[in-house]
Enzyme design. Structure first.
Site, PDB file in Angstrom:
ATOM      1  N   HIS A  16       0.859  -1.195   0.000  1.00  0.00           N
ATOM      2  CA  HIS A  16       0.000   0.000   0.000  1.00  0.00           C
ATOM      3  C   HIS A  16       0.888   1.235   0.000  1.00  0.00           C
ATOM      4  O   HIS A  16       1.775   1.358   0.857  1.00  0.00           O
ATOM      5  CB  HIS A  16      -0.876   0.033   1.249  1.00  0.00           C
ATOM      6  CG  HIS A  16      -1.814  -1.140   1.374  1.00  0.00           C
ATOM      7  ND1 HIS A  16      -3.100  -1.116   0.907  1.00  0.00           N
ATOM      8  CD2 HIS A  16      -1.636  -2.377   1.911  1.00  0.00           C
ATOM      9  CE1 HIS A  16      -3.685  -2.281   1.159  1.00  0.00           C
ATOM     10  NE2 HIS A  16      -2.817  -3.066   1.770  1.00  0.00           N
ATOM     11  N   THR A 100      -3.024   1.798  -4.163  1.00  0.00           N
ATOM     12  CA  THR A 100      -3.377   2.964  -3.376  1.00  0.00           C
ATOM     13  C   THR A 100      -4.849   3.297  -3.562  1.00  0.00           C
ATOM     14  O   THR A 100      -5.433   2.988  -4.596  1.00  0.00           O
ATOM     15  CB  THR A 100      -2.486   4.179  -3.718  1.00  0.00           C
ATOM     16  OG1 THR A 100      -2.671   5.179  -2.709  1.00  0.00           O
ATOM     17  CG2 THR A 100      -2.775   4.768  -5.090  1.00  0.00           C
ATOM     18  N   LYS A 103      -8.043   9.286  -3.563  1.00  0.00           N
ATOM     19  CA  LYS A 103      -8.737  10.099  -2.553  1.00  0.00           C
ATOM     20  C   LYS A 103      -9.262  11.388  -3.138  1.00  0.00           C
ATOM     21  O   LYS A 103      -8.583  12.031  -3.925  1.00  0.00           O
ATOM     22  CB  LYS A 103      -7.786  10.406  -1.394  1.00  0.00           C
ATOM     23  CG  LYS A 103      -7.459   9.158  -0.612  1.00  0.00           C
ATOM     24  CD  LYS A 103      -6.204   9.303   0.222  1.00  0.00           C
ATOM     25  CE  LYS A 103      -5.774   7.975   0.781  1.00  0.00           C
ATOM     26  NZ  LYS A 103      -5.188   7.064  -0.198  1.00  0.00           N
ATOM     27  N   HIS A 224      -8.643  -8.246   0.186  1.00  0.00           N
ATOM     28  CA  HIS A 224      -8.168  -8.541   1.536  1.00  0.00           C
ATOM     29  C   HIS A 224      -9.196  -9.505   2.121  1.00  0.00           C
ATOM     30  O   HIS A 224     -10.379  -9.160   2.200  1.00  0.00           O
ATOM     31  CB  HIS A 224      -8.104  -7.271   2.381  1.00  0.00           C
ATOM     32  CG  HIS A 224      -6.876  -6.462   2.113  1.00  0.00           C
ATOM     33  ND1 HIS A 224      -6.614  -5.893   0.902  1.00  0.00           N
ATOM     34  CD2 HIS A 224      -5.825  -6.148   2.928  1.00  0.00           C
ATOM     35  CE1 HIS A 224      -5.450  -5.258   0.973  1.00  0.00           C
ATOM     36  NE2 HIS A 224      -4.949  -5.395   2.179  1.00  0.00           N
ATOM     37  N   GLU A 227      -8.942 -11.235   7.331  1.00  0.00           N
ATOM     38  CA  GLU A 227      -8.086 -10.510   8.297  1.00  0.00           C
ATOM     39  C   GLU A 227      -8.668 -10.588   9.690  1.00  0.00           C
ATOM     40  O   GLU A 227      -7.986 -10.337  10.682  1.00  0.00           O
ATOM     41  CB  GLU A 227      -7.961  -9.043   7.894  1.00  0.00           C
ATOM     42  CG  GLU A 227      -6.962  -8.788   6.805  1.00  0.00           C
ATOM     43  CD  GLU A 227      -6.841  -7.310   6.533  1.00  0.00           C
ATOM     44  OE1 GLU A 227      -5.839  -6.721   6.942  1.00  0.00           O
ATOM     45  OE2 GLU A 227      -7.747  -6.745   5.898  1.00  0.00           O
TER      46      GLU A 227
HETATM   47  P1  IMP Z   1      -3.255   4.087   0.637  1.00  0.00           P
HETATM   48  O1  IMP Z   1      -4.367   3.313  -0.030  1.00  0.00           O
HETATM   49  O2  IMP Z   1      -2.104   4.359  -0.274  1.00  0.00           O
HETATM   50  O3  IMP Z   1      -3.768   5.323   1.319  1.00  0.00           O
HETATM   51  O4  IMP Z   1      -2.630   3.116   1.748  1.00  0.00           O
HETATM   52  C1  IMP Z   1      -3.153   3.015   3.062  1.00  0.00           C
HETATM   53  C2  IMP Z   1      -4.502   2.321   3.059  1.00  0.00           C
HETATM   54  O5  IMP Z   1      -4.352   0.959   2.644  1.00  0.00           O
HETATM   55  C3  IMP Z   1      -5.155   2.214   4.423  1.00  0.00           C
HETATM   56  O6  IMP Z   1      -5.877   3.375   4.744  1.00  0.00           O
HETATM   57  C4  IMP Z   1      -6.060   1.006   4.251  1.00  0.00           C
HETATM   58  O7  IMP Z   1      -7.269   1.368   3.611  1.00  0.00           O
HETATM   59  C5  IMP Z   1      -5.267   0.129   3.332  1.00  0.00           C
HETATM   60  N1  IMP Z   1      -4.492  -0.866   4.099  1.00  0.00           N
HETATM   61  C6  IMP Z   1      -3.188  -0.851   4.400  1.00  0.00           C
HETATM   62  N2  IMP Z   1      -2.850  -1.932   5.145  1.00  0.00           N
HETATM   63  C7  IMP Z   1      -3.962  -2.645   5.285  1.00  0.00           C
HETATM   64  C8  IMP Z   1      -4.251  -3.882   5.947  1.00  0.00           C
HETATM   65  O8  IMP Z   1      -3.411  -4.544   6.571  1.00  0.00           O
HETATM   66  N3  IMP Z   1      -5.543  -4.288   5.888  1.00  0.00           N
HETATM   67  C9  IMP Z   1      -6.511  -3.612   5.217  1.00  0.00           C
HETATM   68  N4  IMP Z   1      -6.274  -2.452   4.601  1.00  0.00           N
HETATM   69  C10 IMP Z   1      -5.016  -1.979   4.630  1.00  0.00           C
HETATM   70 ZN    ZN Z   2      -2.957  -4.933   2.754  1.00  0.00          ZN
END
Ligand code: IMP
Ligand code: ZN
Length: 363
Positions: A16, A100, A103, A224, A227
């Site tokens: 991520h 990602t 947003k 996912h 979890e």
């Molecule tokens: P972004 O999508 O680049 O903002 O990366 C962070 C986002 O990835 C978080 O806000 C979650 O929505 C998602 N994310 C990161 N790690 C996990 C995880 O272990 N489980 C579920 N969602 C995750």
């Molecule tokens: Zn993840």
């Protein structure tokens, strides 16, 4: 062993973007917030949470909220992307699928599209390594320019493709917007859709229309899955038959049977699972059982920043915990080529590349 884990070429399929932020960058950005912006962020709390070693799943999502509060503009998104790519490349990741969540933030004129454009800009701005992120019409990648395996003196190449994530807090419409954006940006290297976010939030069925649409349109889907304990959701997700799933921690017997017969590849994130207490200890991690059963697997990092890890560390952990040798690790990495979402041209180049590494190793 440690040296080999770093130097061997690796494939990362579950990373991520914002979770992979450098912690030094996160602290720097948090400290640089203006008094106005600070309203939402308590710096001492940021420092405390960042330095904490074991974060529960709930705390991990609190940290994501902090990270998202700190990443307030397009330039920051671009900077973080650039740094994340540099970090993966320096760890000898040769193919990276970076995911990602697009947003929207009206107050700063950020749309989902402009957010992903800022990510693209980050890919473009890397200068220390060659980044191959635009699919090539000639069906080959910059890896095909490498006559032999890379050595310390050759310039590094990393192939990057993007997966757009749907957050479990979003609505059906917002998820559909993300899928449409992914379709619009396919020629720019977007290859798939992920469902992520706090597993305790929302119902995955909210996103089924968007996920089905993505699949109908030829985008790959990863979910996912498992979890937390949620037997019905796990069962239904496996029945949906995504191209890959992430984690698979809280599976029960019927899920394992379904998973194994489906051959759905699993993105395994050892450190993430241990640090969030999703798996009690490395000794009882399901990696061992799936590996023994020759189930399709790929080792991944999830969030290098949040969990203070790197892909080479994950390989080392697997090697130490499950007795894998250098050859087994290379095979694990090489097998992951078959589960990537990029087109056959990329797959072929990676196969040739890994073959040359393997041949060189045998000599
Ligand atoms: P972004 O999508 O680049 O903002 O990366 C962070 C986002 O990835 C978080 O806000 C979650 O929505 C998602 N994310 C990161 N790690 C996990 C995880 O272990 N489980 C579920 N969602 C995750
Ligand atoms: Zn993840």
């Amino acid at each position: 062993m440690e040296e080999w884990c770093v130097s061997m070429p690796k494939i990362e399929l579950h990373a991520h973007l914002n979770g992979s932020i450098r912690l030094t960058t996160l602290l720097e950005l948090a400290k640089a917030l203006t008094e106005n912006q600070k309203g939402a962020v308590n710096i001492s709390q940021v420092e405390h949470v960042i330095m904490k070693h074991d974060l529960s799943l709930t705390e991990v999502f609190q940290l994501f909220d902090l990270i998202h509060n700190v990443i307030t503009d397009h330039n920051t998104v671009t900077r973080i992307t650039k740094e994340v790519i540099e970090d993966f490349a320096s760890d000898n990741v040769v193919y990276l699928e970076l995911r990602t969540t697009p947003k929207r933030n009206d107050s700063i004129g950020m749309s989902k599209r402009s957010y992903v454009d800022a990510v693209m800009e980050g890919l473009r701005s890397v200068s220390s390594v060659d980044v191959d992120f635009i699919p090539n019409t000639q069906d080959s990648t910059s890896l095909s320019n490498l006559p032999i395996i890379t050595n310390e003196n050759s310039r590094k190449i990393i192939i990057v493709r993007l997966i757009l994530s749907i957050d479990r807090r979003e609505t059906t419409e917002a998820a559909m917007e993300t899928v449409k954006l992914a379709l619009e940006m396919r020629h720019l290297g977007v290859v798939g859709i992920d469902l992520s976010g706090n597993p305790k939030t929302g119902e995955w069925t909210t996103y089924l229309p968007a996920l089905k649409f993505a699949r109908e349109q030829g985008l790959s889907v990863t979910l996912h899955c498992g979890e937390i304990r949620n037997s019905k959701e796990i069962k239904n997700m496996l029945e949906f038959h995504p191209q890959r799933i992430g984690h698979a921690c809280f599976f029960e017997d019927e899920h394992w049977i379904k998973l194994k017969s489906s051959k759905i590849p699993v993105e395994i994130c050892l450190t993430s699972n241990i640090r969030t207490f999703s798996v009690a200890s490395i000794e009882v991690h399901h990696f061992a059982c799936l590996y023994k059963a020759k189930h399709p697997l790929v080792l991944c990092t999830d969030d290098t920043g949040v969990f203070s890890t790197r892909l080479s560390k994950e390989y080392k952990l697997a090697a130490n915990s499950f007795g894998l040798g250098r050859w087994e690790m290379l095979e694990l990495s090489r097998n992951a080529v078959e589960y990537i979402f990029a087109d056959n041209g990329v797959k072929n180049d990676l196969r040739i590349f890994f073959n040359s590494v393997a041949n060189n190793m045998e000599v």
